[in-house]
Write an enzyme that holds these catalytic residues in place. Structure first.
Site, mmCIF file in Angstrom:
data_model
loop_
_atom_site.group_PDB
_atom_site.id
_atom_site.type_symbol
_atom_site.label_atom_id
_atom_site.label_comp_id
_atom_site.label_asym_id
_atom_site.label_seq_id
_atom_site.Cartn_x
_atom_site.Cartn_y
_atom_site.Cartn_z
ATOM 1 N N GLU A 105 37.503 41.648 52.237
ATOM 2 C CA GLU A 105 37.537 42.695 53.272
ATOM 3 C C GLU A 105 36.350 43.649 53.110
ATOM 4 O O GLU A 105 35.736 44.063 54.096
ATOM 5 C CB GLU A 105 38.872 43.443 53.216
ATOM 6 C CG GLU A 105 39.998 42.557 53.788
ATOM 7 C CD GLU A 105 41.381 43.136 53.612
ATOM 8 O OE1 GLU A 105 41.708 43.530 52.474
ATOM 9 O OE2 GLU A 105 42.145 43.189 54.587
ATOM 10 N N GLU A 125 46.431 36.837 50.079
ATOM 11 C CA GLU A 125 47.547 37.801 50.114
ATOM 12 C C GLU A 125 48.869 37.146 50.470
ATOM 13 O O GLU A 125 49.927 37.516 49.957
ATOM 14 C CB GLU A 125 47.251 38.927 51.110
ATOM 15 C CG GLU A 125 46.245 39.955 50.631
ATOM 16 C CD GLU A 125 44.817 39.591 50.972
ATOM 17 O OE1 GLU A 125 44.539 38.385 51.198
ATOM 18 O OE2 GLU A 125 43.968 40.491 51.013
HETATM 19 C C1 LIG Z 1 46.657 44.472 50.513
HETATM 20 C C2 LIG Z 1 46.217 43.557 49.506
HETATM 21 C C3 LIG Z 1 44.941 43.383 49.160
HETATM 22 C C4 LIG Z 1 43.872 44.166 49.801
HETATM 23 C C5 LIG Z 1 44.536 42.449 48.111
HETATM 24 O O1 LIG Z 1 43.406 42.294 47.834
HETATM 25 S S1 LIG Z 1 45.751 41.603 47.266
HETATM 26 C C6 LIG Z 1 44.879 40.673 46.039
HETATM 27 C C7 LIG Z 1 44.285 39.462 46.607
HETATM 28 N N1 LIG Z 1 43.626 38.701 45.574
HETATM 29 C C8 LIG Z 1 44.209 37.717 44.936
HETATM 30 O O2 LIG Z 1 45.310 37.341 45.215
HETATM 31 C C9 LIG Z 1 43.397 37.071 43.860
HETATM 32 C C10 LIG Z 1 44.234 36.881 42.630
HETATM 33 N N2 LIG Z 1 43.480 36.315 41.537
HETATM 34 C C11 LIG Z 1 43.191 35.014 41.452
HETATM 35 O O3 LIG Z 1 43.446 34.213 42.314
HETATM 36 C C12 LIG Z 1 42.576 34.556 40.172
HETATM 37 O O4 LIG Z 1 42.872 35.477 39.174
HETATM 38 C C13 LIG Z 1 41.030 34.408 40.268
HETATM 39 C C14 LIG Z 1 40.676 33.245 41.184
HETATM 40 C C15 LIG Z 1 40.375 35.671 40.766
HETATM 41 C C16 LIG Z 1 40.455 34.128 38.839
HETATM 42 O O5 LIG Z 1 41.121 33.009 38.292
HETATM 43 P P1 LIG Z 1 40.914 32.628 36.746
HETATM 44 O O6 LIG Z 1 39.491 32.628 36.429
HETATM 45 O O7 LIG Z 1 41.722 31.406 36.526
HETATM 46 O O8 LIG Z 1 41.541 33.830 35.937
HETATM 47 P P2 LIG Z 1 43.019 34.385 35.898
HETATM 48 O O9 LIG Z 1 43.741 34.027 37.119
HETATM 49 O O10 LIG Z 1 43.629 34.025 34.608
HETATM 50 O O11 LIG Z 1 42.765 35.955 35.972
HETATM 51 C C17 LIG Z 1 42.128 36.654 34.909
HETATM 52 C C18 LIG Z 1 42.840 37.964 34.704
HETATM 53 O O12 LIG Z 1 42.645 38.782 35.860
HETATM 54 C C19 LIG Z 1 43.914 39.226 36.353
HETATM 55 N N3 LIG Z 1 43.773 39.351 37.805
HETATM 56 C C20 LIG Z 1 43.281 38.459 38.669
HETATM 57 N N4 LIG Z 1 43.266 38.934 39.897
HETATM 58 C C21 LIG Z 1 43.773 40.171 39.832
HETATM 59 C C22 LIG Z 1 44.016 41.182 40.792
HETATM 60 N N5 LIG Z 1 43.702 41.021 42.073
HETATM 61 N N6 LIG Z 1 44.581 42.317 40.360
HETATM 62 C C23 LIG Z 1 44.878 42.515 39.070
HETATM 63 N N7 LIG Z 1 44.667 41.600 38.100
HETATM 64 C C24 LIG Z 1 44.106 40.445 38.489
HETATM 65 C C25 LIG Z 1 44.873 38.138 35.920
HETATM 66 O O13 LIG Z 1 46.172 38.599 35.895
HETATM 67 C C26 LIG Z 1 44.326 37.817 34.551
HETATM 68 O O14 LIG Z 1 44.729 38.844 33.683
HETATM 69 P P3 LIG Z 1 45.709 38.557 32.465
HETATM 70 O O15 LIG Z 1 46.990 38.119 33.110
HETATM 71 O O16 LIG Z 1 45.052 37.451 31.694
HETATM 72 O O17 LIG Z 1 45.834 39.829 31.740
#
Ligand SMILES: C/C=C(\C)C(=O)SCCNC(=O)CCNC(=O)[C@H](O)C(C)(C)COP(=O)(O)OP(=O)(O)OC[C@H]1O[C@@H](n2cnc3c(N)ncnc32)[C@H](O)[C@@H]1OP(=O)(O)O
Length: 727
Positions: A105, A125
């Site tokens: 976005e 989302e």
């Molecule tokens: C309204 C809503 C709005 C505006 C939004 O934006 S909602 C969020 C939309 N985004 C997502 O859904 C993306 C979520 N993340 C992923 O799909 C994946 O994490 C990734 C593709 C970004 C990376 O994948 P990968 O390399 O395999 O790593 P992990 O999935 O293990 O992630 C690493 C750690 O980061 C934490 N994480 C990932 N995304 C978020 C986030 N959006 N917010 C907070 N934390 C996030 C994830 O939990 C991992 O942390 P730990 O669990 O290891 O502590």
């Protein structure tokens, strides 16, 4: 949080900083907004570039903060996105790694978007039970049109830069130096009119059959969603983009977001997101964990047995670009297996081609088919995937123990058998581990990883890392009959069959369970898996067949209630889909359409008559509670027995292996939402009504948690009794 710097004389660069994925926490959003304002106010700045630290643009809003968000909160991210778009100076997004959700976005608020060739963008989302709420549902349709926007927003799929370029989401792809190229572009376009670059000012591309497209999309998502609300709400938001001016569409988007955010579904789906990540961080009851154990590299693997499971496992390994040796016992089976694997790989390659990924997975040089165990001498890891027969498995492991190099890891693909018994025939039991794949193994995301008594931390770390390499979710569990998944399935299936005895039809039970959101009810699932699988296991356990003691009452085993119904069906050759008949009737052997079967109705009536059972009406609530609470009850026992180390492990297994609906968060999460006292009281009620069904008797651990005041799910394991010290 967001670093502001100057690149050259006239370009300001704002770099988002929030390891590991630059999630847009409120501090990051605030810093981004300040950066944009600063650049706007500085007359020497002629253009702006927004990028992310550590090779990632941004994974979107910080999901961890959602639980504290008040539905009435003003969306600061949306305001910042529109601030970016309103900027007097061109803003270029330099997308590396990922631009997901709020990250995309932000990029859509920019006037230009450059992406690295490996970058992925998307609106995931919907998978978190919400929708893009920083004006994404209003900008994306204006940029790429309704059909493509519907696809991306309702599926949540990530698209690679090449596809994003084709769709018109990004303007340019670069192979390297993304930020530098963005700075060059920013300098080049400074001074040019920005109006045509502001997506919010564009009309949604018109289509003559817009109404029909939207209604078809709605029908399609409703059919697939199985009760999930977010896909439908996404469509409503996109519809608003078609029907309303931008500002009113944004209002509608907010309203729908507030509704979803307050729903239990969003909480469940966000829980599932973090549960999937939590299971990677495995721990053994001894305390050894992922933190200290390191995985060994696996370059070459072998698969023994090319039945349905073996073929899928080979396909998965080849897709992950490993060298693979596939072994069968005779030429005929080997030829059949080779043909099946080849066609699976071709299918995979065509799917990858369609999604714009490279498809060099079918390289025959990486795959060797053989009858010769000697070919396993140099493999790093073996996955035995033969029939569920302990004697056969032991014979193979004995052989492997002498043929394979001493450091090779030996995995057995089993859904229930004792890992320790198999390991005991080898000279390296610490390198033996269970890997329970789910069928079809090249598709299903779950891998249950079973530690035996002697399995070493290195072996566990290697198997868990293998799961990741195969793009699966590995969950470490302890060794017991059925492990976690099938052990919990047993009381669930048992209840379903008892309900038939008491008066239900298979389709009534299936409809109740599918109405809850499962992909498939128990009877359709049993027909698909093959009824003979359970029959063989029951014969092995002496519950039926020649080993059954003469004179055993038909409906009792060791004073417990038993239903011989599935045994009777197998005796009639009704093995399920493959036989064209089981709990349902199919159009032909191997057919997929389950039709209610009058033969079965008669059979059930006669059975009830023979055993003096008076059929009664069972309502949906009882069907669901008896099936699901029996399963959940076993889950509590599994936690108490330390077979699963946390409720998240169980929930991930059920979501990825057994079709538990994600919007209900998994069985243990579901129990925590309906309330442990409620689950306990219903189990007590059913167990009083059926004292001969031990699996309805509430688990002592569930009782203990209720007595403790039903602590939140994350605290449950701290109440599991630690094993007494041997000292
Ligand atoms: C309204 C809503 C709005 C505006 C939004 O934006 S909602 C969020 C939309 N985004 C997502 O859904 C993306 C979520 N993340 C992923 O799909 C994946 O994490 C990734 C593709 C970004 C990376 O994948 P990968 O390399 O395999 O790593 P992990 O999935 O293990 O992630 C690493 C750690 O980061 C934490 N994480 C990932 N995304 C978020 C986030 N959006 N917010 C907070 N934390 C996030 C994830 O939990 C991992 O942390 P730990 O669990 O290891 O502590």
């Amino acid at each position: 949080m967001a670093q502001y710097r100057r690149a050259g004389a006239a370009v300001a660069v704002i770099r988002l900083h929030n390891a590991p994925v630059n999630a847009l926490s409120s501090a990051v959003v605030q810093a981004l907004a300040q950066g944009v304002k600063k650049a706007d106010l500085d007359p020497s700045v002629k253009a702006v570039v927004i990028c992310g630290a550590n090779g990632k643009f941004s994974a979107g809003a910080d999901i961890r903060t959602f639980s504290s968000l008040q539905p009435r909160d003003r969306p600061a991210l949306a305001e910042t996105v529109s601030l970016i778009e309103r900027s007097q100076k061109p803003v270029v997004a330099a997308i590396e790694g990922v631009a997901l959700g709020g990250g995309l976005e932000v990029a859509l608020g920019c006037h230009y978007r450059i992406a690295h060739a490996q970058a992925r963008v998307g609106f995931p989302e919907v998978l978190l039970g919400i929708l893009p709420a920083a004006e994404g549902t209003q900008r994306l349709p204006r940029l790429i049109g309704i059909p493509a926007a519907l696809d991306l927003i309702t599926t949540g799929r990530h698209v690679l830069a090449a596809e994003a370029l084709k769709l018109g989401i990004i303007d340019e792809i670069v192979k390297e130096n993304t930020v530098e190229r963005a700075i060059e572009l920013a300098s080049k376009v400074s001074g040019q009119p920005l109006g045509p670059r502001k997506i919010s000012l564009k009309p949604v591309p018109d289509l003559p059959d817009m109404e029909a497209i939207l209604s078809e999309a709605l029908v399609k998502v409703k059919r697939k969603a199985r009760g999930r609300l977010s896909p439908e709400m996404c469509i409503q938001a996109i519809k608003a983009a078609v029907q309303l001016p931008f500002a009113e569409g944004v209002e509608k988007e907010r309203e729908l977001f507030r509704f979803l955010l307050g729903s239990g579904q969003a909480k469940a789906q966000q829980y599932a997101f973090f549960a999937e990540r939590a299971v990677e961080k495995w721990t053994m009851p001894s305390g050894t964990s992922w933190k200290t154990a390191s995985a060994q590299p696996i370059r070459k693997a072998a698969v023994i047995g090319l039945g349905t499971m073996g073929r899928g496992i080979v396909t998965s390994l080849v897709k992950a670009k490993m060298l693979v040796v596939a072994l069968e016992q005779d030429q005929k089976q080997l030829d059949i297996g080779r043909e099946a694997v080849t066609s699976l790989l071709q299918w995979e390659a065509s799917k990858m081609q369609q999604s714009g990924q490279s498809q060099d997975i079918c390289d025959p040089a990486r795959l060797q088919f053989t009858l010769d165990f000697g070919a396993l001498r140099d493999v790093d890891l073996v996955i035995e995937a033969v029939f569920e027969d302990m004697a056969l498995k032991k014979e193979i492991f004995r052989k492997l123990s002498t043929i394979c190099k001493p450091e090779a890891f030996l995995c057995t693909n089993t859904s229930a058998l004792d890992i320790d018994e198999i390991a005991a025939v080898t000279s390296h039991p610490h390198q033996v581990i269970g890997t329970h794949f789910f069928s079809p193994a090249h598709v299903m995301k779950l891998l249950e990883v079973i530690r035996g008594h002697h399995t070493s931390p290195t072996t566990i770390a290697t198997a868990m890392s293998l799961a990741k390499t195969l793009n699966k979710v590995g969950v470490l569990v302890g060794n017991c009959f059925g492990f976690v998944g099938n052990r919990m399935m047993a009381p669930y299936v048992e209840q379903a069959i008892f309900l038939l005895e008491e008066g239900c039809k298979p389709e009534e039970v299936d409809q109740a369970v599918e109405g809850f959101g499962f992909h498939m009810g128990p009877f359709r699932m049993l027909d698909l898996a093959g009824l003979d699988v359970g029959w063989r296991s029951r014969k092995g356990q002496g519950l039926t067949g020649p080993k059954l003691a003469p004179g055993t009452p038909a409906r009792q085993r060791e004073s417990r209630r038993y239903s011989p119904l599935p045994d009777f069906l197998c005796e009639q050759g009704r093995y399920g889909q493959k036989a064209g008949k089981g709990w349902y009737l199919y159009e032909k052997p191997g057919g997929r359409t389950a039709n209610p079967d009058p033969w079965l109705y008669n059979f059930l009536s006669e059975y009830r008559e023979t055993h003096g059972i008076k059929a009664r009406f069972v309502d949906q609530e009882e069907i669901l509670e008896r099936c699901l609470y029996a399963l959940i009850n076993e889950g509590f026992q599994i936690l108490a027995d330390r077979i699963a180390s946390a409720p998240e492990d169980i929930d991930v297994i059920y979501i990825y292996g057994y079709g538990w609906p994600t919007h209900r968060g998994g069985p243990m999460f579901h129990a925590s939402t309906v309330g442990l006292p409620h689950v306990l009281s219903r189990l007590q009620k059913y167990s009083e009504a059926h004292p001969d069904i031990p699996k309805l008797q509430p688990s002592p651990f569930l009782k203990k948690l209720v007595a403790l005041g039903s602590p939140p799910l994350r605290e449950w394991v701290s109440h599991v009794r630690q094993p007494s010290s041997k000292l």
